[in-house]
Design an enzyme around this catalytic site. Structure first.
Site, PDB file in Angstrom:
ATOM      1  N   GLY A   1      -1.930  18.349  -0.030  1.00 22.60           N
ATOM      2  CA  GLY A   1      -2.808  17.413  -0.530  1.00 22.60           C
ATOM      3  C   GLY A   1      -2.956  16.486   0.812  1.00 22.60           C
ATOM      4  O   GLY A   1      -3.776  15.321   0.531  1.00 22.60           O
ATOM      5  N   ASN A   2      -2.531  16.704   1.885  1.00 19.66           N
ATOM      6  CA  ASN A   2      -2.436  15.900   3.242  1.00 19.66           C
ATOM      7  C   ASN A   2      -3.504  16.184   3.973  1.00 19.66           C
ATOM      8  O   ASN A   2      -3.273  17.461   4.824  1.00 19.66           O
ATOM      9  CB  ASN A   2      -0.999  15.938   3.568  1.00 19.66           C
ATOM     10  CG  ASN A   2      -0.829  14.943   4.908  1.00 19.66           C
ATOM     11  OD1 ASN A   2      -1.645  14.460   5.384  1.00 19.66           O
ATOM     12  ND2 ASN A   2       0.313  14.314   4.818  1.00 19.66           N
TER      13      ASN A   2
ATOM     14  N   LYS B   1      -2.221  16.721   7.693  1.00 23.55           N
ATOM     15  CA  LYS B   1      -1.745  18.261   8.163  1.00 23.55           C
ATOM     16  C   LYS B   1      -2.906  19.093   8.268  1.00 23.55           C
ATOM     17  O   LYS B   1      -2.713  20.072   9.183  1.00 23.55           O
ATOM     18  CB  LYS B   1      -0.683  18.702   6.942  1.00 23.55           C
ATOM     19  CG  LYS B   1       0.369  17.968   6.864  1.00 23.55           C
ATOM     20  CD  LYS B   1       1.307  18.784   5.582  1.00 23.55           C
ATOM     21  CE  LYS B   1       2.530  17.858   5.345  1.00 23.55           C
ATOM     22  NZ  LYS B   1       3.112  18.572   4.115  1.00 23.55           N
TER      23      LYS B   1
ATOM     24  N   ASP C   1       6.158  22.012   4.517  1.00 27.88           N
ATOM     25  CA  ASP C   1       6.983  21.051   4.191  1.00 27.88           C
ATOM     26  C   ASP C   1       7.657  20.325   5.109  1.00 27.88           C
ATOM     27  O   ASP C   1       8.279  21.086   5.878  1.00 27.88           O
ATOM     28  CB  ASP C   1       7.896  21.346   2.874  1.00 27.88           C
ATOM     29  CG  ASP C   1       8.513  20.072   2.048  1.00 27.88           C
ATOM     30  OD1 ASP C   1       7.595  19.239   1.517  1.00 27.88           O
ATOM     31  OD2 ASP C   1       9.464  19.629   2.144  1.00 27.88           O
ATOM     32  N   SER C   2       7.408  18.946   5.481  1.00 23.30           N
ATOM     33  CA  SER C   2       7.972  18.425   6.711  1.00 23.30           C
ATOM     34  C   SER C   2       8.500  17.084   6.286  1.00 23.30           C
ATOM     35  O   SER C   2       8.704  16.655   5.401  1.00 23.30           O
ATOM     36  CB  SER C   2       7.007  18.397   7.687  1.00 23.30           C
ATOM     37  OG  SER C   2       5.696  18.048   7.244  1.00 23.30           O
TER      38      SER C   2
ATOM     39  N   PHE D   1       0.075  10.152  12.214  1.00 31.90           N
ATOM     40  CA  PHE D   1       0.057   9.696  10.833  1.00 31.90           C
ATOM     41  C   PHE D   1       1.526   9.636  10.441  1.00 31.90           C
ATOM     42  O   PHE D   1       2.428   9.812  11.025  1.00 31.90           O
ATOM     43  CB  PHE D   1      -0.532  10.657   9.833  1.00 31.90           C
ATOM     44  CG  PHE D   1       0.243  11.915   9.468  1.00 31.90           C
ATOM     45  CD1 PHE D   1       0.114  12.960  10.432  1.00 31.90           C
ATOM     46  CD2 PHE D   1       1.134  11.961   8.342  1.00 31.90           C
ATOM     47  CE1 PHE D   1       0.576  14.141  10.290  1.00 31.90           C
ATOM     48  CE2 PHE D   1       1.403  13.220   8.120  1.00 31.90           C
ATOM     49  CZ  PHE D   1       1.572  14.301   9.334  1.00 31.90           C
ATOM     50  N   GLY D   2       1.959   8.986   9.227  1.00 32.38           N
ATOM     51  CA  GLY D   2       3.461   8.998   8.727  1.00 32.38           C
ATOM     52  C   GLY D   2       4.228   7.883   9.726  1.00 32.38           C
ATOM     53  O   GLY D   2       3.819   6.958  10.035  1.00 32.38           O
TER      54      GLY D   2
ATOM     55  N   ARG E   1       5.280  20.907  13.452  1.00 29.11           N
ATOM     56  CA  ARG E   1       4.231  21.664  12.876  1.00 29.11           C
ATOM     57  C   ARG E   1       3.498  22.666  13.672  1.00 29.11           C
ATOM     58  O   ARG E   1       3.421  23.621  13.300  1.00 29.11           O
ATOM     59  CB  ARG E   1       3.105  20.412  12.242  1.00 29.11           C
ATOM     60  CG  ARG E   1       1.875  21.247  11.606  1.00 29.11           C
ATOM     61  CD  ARG E   1       1.182  20.189  10.762  1.00 29.11           C
ATOM     62  NE  ARG E   1       2.098  19.366   9.697  1.00 29.11           N
ATOM     63  CZ  ARG E   1       2.700  18.252   9.845  1.00 29.11           C
ATOM     64  NH1 ARG E   1       2.196  17.471  10.984  1.00 29.11           N
ATOM     65  NH2 ARG E   1       3.442  17.778   9.050  1.00 29.11           N
TER      66      ARG E   1
HETATM   67  P1  ITT Z   1       1.948  17.783   0.658  1.00 27.83           P
HETATM   68  O1  ITT Z   1       3.262  17.807   0.039  1.00 27.83           O
HETATM   69  O2  ITT Z   1       0.784  17.654  -0.147  1.00 27.83           O
HETATM   70  O3  ITT Z   1       1.662  18.942   1.824  1.00 27.83           O
HETATM   71  P2  ITT Z   1       2.848  15.432   1.767  1.00 27.83           P
HETATM   72  O4  ITT Z   1       2.462  14.379   2.643  1.00 27.83           O
HETATM   73  O5  ITT Z   1       3.557  14.951   0.235  1.00 27.83           O
HETATM   74  O6  ITT Z   1       1.655  16.358   1.620  1.00 27.83           O
HETATM   75  P3  ITT Z   1       5.316  16.604   2.479  1.00 27.83           P
HETATM   76  O7  ITT Z   1       6.095  16.550   1.095  1.00 27.83           O
HETATM   77  O8  ITT Z   1       5.950  17.585   3.465  1.00 27.83           O
HETATM   78  O9  ITT Z   1       4.153  16.399   2.584  1.00 27.83           O
HETATM   79  O10 ITT Z   1       6.008  15.052   3.165  1.00 27.83           O
HETATM   80  C1  ITT Z   1       5.874  14.982   4.708  1.00 27.83           C
HETATM   81  C2  ITT Z   1       6.309  13.842   5.196  1.00 27.83           C
HETATM   82  O11 ITT Z   1       6.937  13.465   6.118  1.00 27.83           O
HETATM   83  C3  ITT Z   1       4.813  13.032   5.243  1.00 27.83           C
HETATM   84  O12 ITT Z   1       4.197  12.411   4.144  1.00 27.83           O
HETATM   85  C4  ITT Z   1       5.361  12.065   6.390  1.00 27.83           C
HETATM   86  O13 ITT Z   1       5.826  11.055   5.872  1.00 27.83           O
HETATM   87  C5  ITT Z   1       6.641  12.732   7.051  1.00 27.83           C
HETATM   88  N1  ITT Z   1       6.006  13.567   8.259  1.00 27.83           N
HETATM   89  C6  ITT Z   1       5.754  14.991   8.252  1.00 27.83           C
HETATM   90  N2  ITT Z   1       5.131  15.471   9.272  1.00 27.83           N
HETATM   91  C7  ITT Z   1       4.808  14.368  10.211  1.00 27.83           C
HETATM   92  C8  ITT Z   1       4.177  14.087  11.359  1.00 27.83           C
HETATM   93  O14 ITT Z   1       3.722  14.866  12.147  1.00 27.83           O
HETATM   94  N3  ITT Z   1       4.279  12.735  11.769  1.00 27.83           N
HETATM   95  C9  ITT Z   1       4.317  11.771  10.921  1.00 27.83           C
HETATM   96  N4  ITT Z   1       5.087  11.984   9.932  1.00 27.83           N
HETATM   97  C10 ITT Z   1       4.995  13.134   9.099  1.00 27.83           C
END
Ligand code: ITT
Length: 194
Positions: free
Chosen positions: A9-10, A13, A68-69, A147-148, A176
């Site tokens: 849902g992101n 990504k 999942d990250s 992001f994030g 990723r």
């Molecule tokens: P989905 O589960 O729908 O895929 P989500 O954002 O909730 O979306 P995750 O549960 O995998 O996904 O959580 C990943 C979080 O980790 C993400 O929201 C960021 O806070 C952080 N994150 C992951 N990859 C990142 C990146 O490339 N840059 C910065 N923060 C990242």
């Protein structure tokens, strides 16, 4: 062009993944409507599987890919880890909380982790991988990209903040990108040859 459902849902990504996949003639499409599977695994790979399986029930492609990250900080015993998205309510507040939890901590080593799982329409796992991007947590935010947690993560391989990288640069070094390249090579060299 091969179409694969991207179980997320992101939108950040999805954008990062499609930049890399273009060269392989593959398009990742996100499921329509709300995407909120229960992620009750206790590690990245299990949670990626929860998302891929959920998407395989609602999508109509041959393959399903989930990511999942998260960010794992050495001095915080790997936190926020699989809870990265839920660490605080908004991205800004998550960064604020992390910086505040790291006040007076000398060891700022950290890594971004990305687990990817590919399933078929039945939800059976065909391929999985987990890759990392190493660096450290900066004292303050830098850059406008990504992001994030990107604004506080310094990338060893680039000697710059993750949010200071262009999209193309992030696509060369990120957790990723590393996982996705494994997936794309598996599709090219094994899946497509079946
Ligand atoms: P989905 O589960 O729908 O895929 P989500 O954002 O909730 O979306 P995750 O549960 O995998 O996904 O959580 C990943 C979080 O980790 C993400 O929201 C960021 O806070 C952080 N994150 C992951 N990859 C990142 C990146 O490339 N840059 C910065 N923060 C990242």
């Amino acid at each position: 062009m091969l179409k694969i459902t991207l179980a997320t849902g992101n939108s950040h990504k999805a954008e990062e993944i499609n930049i890399i996949a273009k060269e392989y003639n593959i398009e990742f499409v996100v499921p329509e409507g709300e995407f909120n599977p229960i992620e009750d695994g206790d590690n990245f790979l299990d949670n990626a599987y929860c998302k891929a399986k959920y998407a395989s029930k609602i999508g109509n492609t041959e393959l399903y890919l989930a990511d999942d990250s998260g960010l794992c900080v050495e001095a915080l015993n790997g936190e926020p880890g699989i809870y990265s998205a839920r660490y605080a309510e908004t991205p800004k507040l998550r960064i604020k909380k992390l910086l505040s939890n790291m006040q007076n901590i000398k060891n700022r080593r950290a890594k971004f982790v990305c687990a990817m799982v590919v399933t078929d329409k039945n939800g059976s796992i065909l391929f999985k991988t987990q890759q990392e991007c190493l660096g450290y947590i900066m004292e303050e935010e830098k850059g406008e990209g990504g992001f994030g947690y990107d604004p506080i993560f310094f990338v060893d391989d680039m000697q710059k903040g993750m949010a200071e990288l262009t999209k193309e640069e992030k696509a060369q070094v990120s957790h990723r990108a590393k996982s996705l390249n494994k997936v794309l090579n598996w599709i090219k060299n094994e899946y497509n040859k079946k």
